[in-house]
Design an enzyme around this catalytic site. Structure first.
Site, PDB file in Angstrom:
ATOM      1  N   ASP A 124      -7.641  10.241   3.187  1.00 21.64           N
ATOM      2  CA  ASP A 124      -8.626  10.551   4.221  1.00 21.64           C
ATOM      3  C   ASP A 124      -7.926  10.777   5.560  1.00 21.64           C
ATOM      4  O   ASP A 124      -8.175  11.767   6.253  1.00 21.64           O
ATOM      5  CB  ASP A 124      -9.631   9.404   4.303  1.00 21.64           C
ATOM      6  CG  ASP A 124     -10.798   9.670   5.233  1.00 21.64           C
ATOM      7  OD1 ASP A 124     -10.996  10.826   5.654  1.00 21.64           O
ATOM      8  OD2 ASP A 124     -11.519   8.716   5.541  1.00 21.64           O
TER       9      ASP A 124
ATOM     10  N   TYR B 132     -12.547   1.845   0.197  1.00 19.67           N
ATOM     11  CA  TYR B 132     -13.894   2.227   0.609  1.00 19.67           C
ATOM     12  C   TYR B 132     -14.958   1.704  -0.351  1.00 19.67           C
ATOM     13  O   TYR B 132     -16.127   1.610  -0.006  1.00 19.67           O
ATOM     14  CB  TYR B 132     -14.028   3.742   0.712  1.00 19.67           C
ATOM     15  CG  TYR B 132     -13.197   4.384   1.812  1.00 19.67           C
ATOM     16  CD1 TYR B 132     -12.535   3.628   2.771  1.00 19.67           C
ATOM     17  CD2 TYR B 132     -13.083   5.748   1.878  1.00 19.67           C
ATOM     18  CE1 TYR B 132     -11.783   4.218   3.760  1.00 19.67           C
ATOM     19  CE2 TYR B 132     -12.329   6.359   2.876  1.00 19.67           C
ATOM     20  CZ  TYR B 132     -11.684   5.581   3.815  1.00 19.67           C
ATOM     21  OH  TYR B 132     -10.946   6.179   4.795  1.00 19.67           O
TER      22      TYR B 132
ATOM     23  N   LYS C 234       1.910   2.439   0.255  1.00 17.07           N
ATOM     24  CA  LYS C 234       2.442   1.439   1.193  1.00 17.07           C
ATOM     25  C   LYS C 234       2.969   0.281   0.354  1.00 17.07           C
ATOM     26  O   LYS C 234       2.618  -0.887   0.523  1.00 17.07           O
ATOM     27  CB  LYS C 234       1.347   1.003   2.179  1.00 17.07           C
ATOM     28  CG  LYS C 234       1.853   0.209   3.371  1.00 17.07           C
ATOM     29  CD  LYS C 234       2.749   1.006   4.276  1.00 17.07           C
ATOM     30  CE  LYS C 234       3.126   0.152   5.494  1.00 17.07           C
ATOM     31  NZ  LYS C 234       4.297   0.645   6.182  1.00 17.07           N
TER      32      LYS C 234
ATOM     33  N   ASP D 254      -7.020  14.743   7.436  1.00 22.72           N
ATOM     34  CA  ASP D 254      -7.442  15.085   8.796  1.00 22.72           C
ATOM     35  C   ASP D 254      -6.243  15.474   9.651  1.00 22.72           C
ATOM     36  O   ASP D 254      -6.307  16.440  10.418  1.00 22.72           O
ATOM     37  CB  ASP D 254      -8.174  13.907   9.449  1.00 22.72           C
ATOM     38  CG  ASP D 254      -9.578  13.705   8.901  1.00 22.72           C
ATOM     39  OD1 ASP D 254     -10.026  14.551   8.105  1.00 22.72           O
ATOM     40  OD2 ASP D 254     -10.214  12.713   9.275  1.00 22.72           O
TER      41      ASP D 254
ATOM     42  N   ASP E 192       3.181   5.687   6.447  1.00 20.79           N
ATOM     43  CA  ASP E 192       3.521   5.851   7.858  1.00 20.79           C
ATOM     44  C   ASP E 192       4.592   6.910   8.050  1.00 20.79           C
ATOM     45  O   ASP E 192       4.471   7.776   8.924  1.00 20.79           O
ATOM     46  CB  ASP E 192       3.903   4.520   8.509  1.00 20.79           C
ATOM     47  CG  ASP E 192       4.783   3.631   7.646  1.00 20.79           C
ATOM     48  OD1 ASP E 192       5.095   3.992   6.487  1.00 20.79           O
ATOM     49  OD2 ASP E 192       5.147   2.545   8.129  1.00 20.79           O
TER      50      ASP E 192
END
Length: 167
Positions: free
Chosen positions: A112, A6, A56, A116, A88
């Site tokens: 993030d 980000y 990852k 959620d 994942d």
């Protein structure tokens, strides 16, 4: 929330070979990773004693460094159990076996997304709090996602998702 993709540079949109192209840079240096992971271990020490580091590392060089540093911090904090999980498979595990997690530490983008996803497990996107901690600064606390300016000052917001961190 102050690092990773980000905030990475370079970033932008520009034509390439006549096509619209966007690019973002994900970068973490070992001092930033260490700070974040050490904080996760401090939190785990007050909870269930288990940290899951999400990355990852199978395809991203940045996440390979993340895993290396997390492993080093884990060895320095041998009283806390550390495991690594690819993002994942962690997303799948969060849905199928959420109680197997105690403290999750990850880079900004993965955190993030997973926060959620985790919030929905309670049945309400706005019920659980989110805590963002910086080095030497007060934390920022907010409901996980879903700001609701349309209900401001109407007395109908659910305050259960907010909390204050004990000093």
């Amino acid at each position: 929330l102050t690092g990773g993709i980000y905030f990475g540079q370079p970033r932008g949109k520009e034509p390439k070979n006549g096509l619209r192209t966007g690019f973002d840079t994900m970068g973490y240096d070992e001092s930033e990773i260490r700070r974040i992971v050490e904080l996760a271990f401090q939190v785990a020490r007050k909870r269930g004693g288990h940290v899951t580091s999400i990355d990852k590392a199978n395809v991203l060089a940045t996440m390979q460094v993340w895993r290396e540093v997390a492993t080093e911090v884990g060895k320095e904090n041998s009283d806390i159990q550390l495991d690594h999980q690819l993002v994942d498979s962690a997303a799948m595990r969060l849905v199928t076996d959420p109680s197997s997690f105690d403290v999750i530490v990850s880079g900004n983008m993965f955190g993030d997304i997973l926060s959620d996803e985790g919030a929905v497990l309670t049945g309400s996107h706005g019920l659980l709090p989110s805590e963002s901690l910086g080095e030497g600064m007060p934390g920022v606390y907010a409901l996980i996602h879903r700001s609701a300016p349309g209900i401001a000052a109407k007395g109908v917001a659910n305050p259960l998702g907010t909390r204050r961190r004990a000093a």
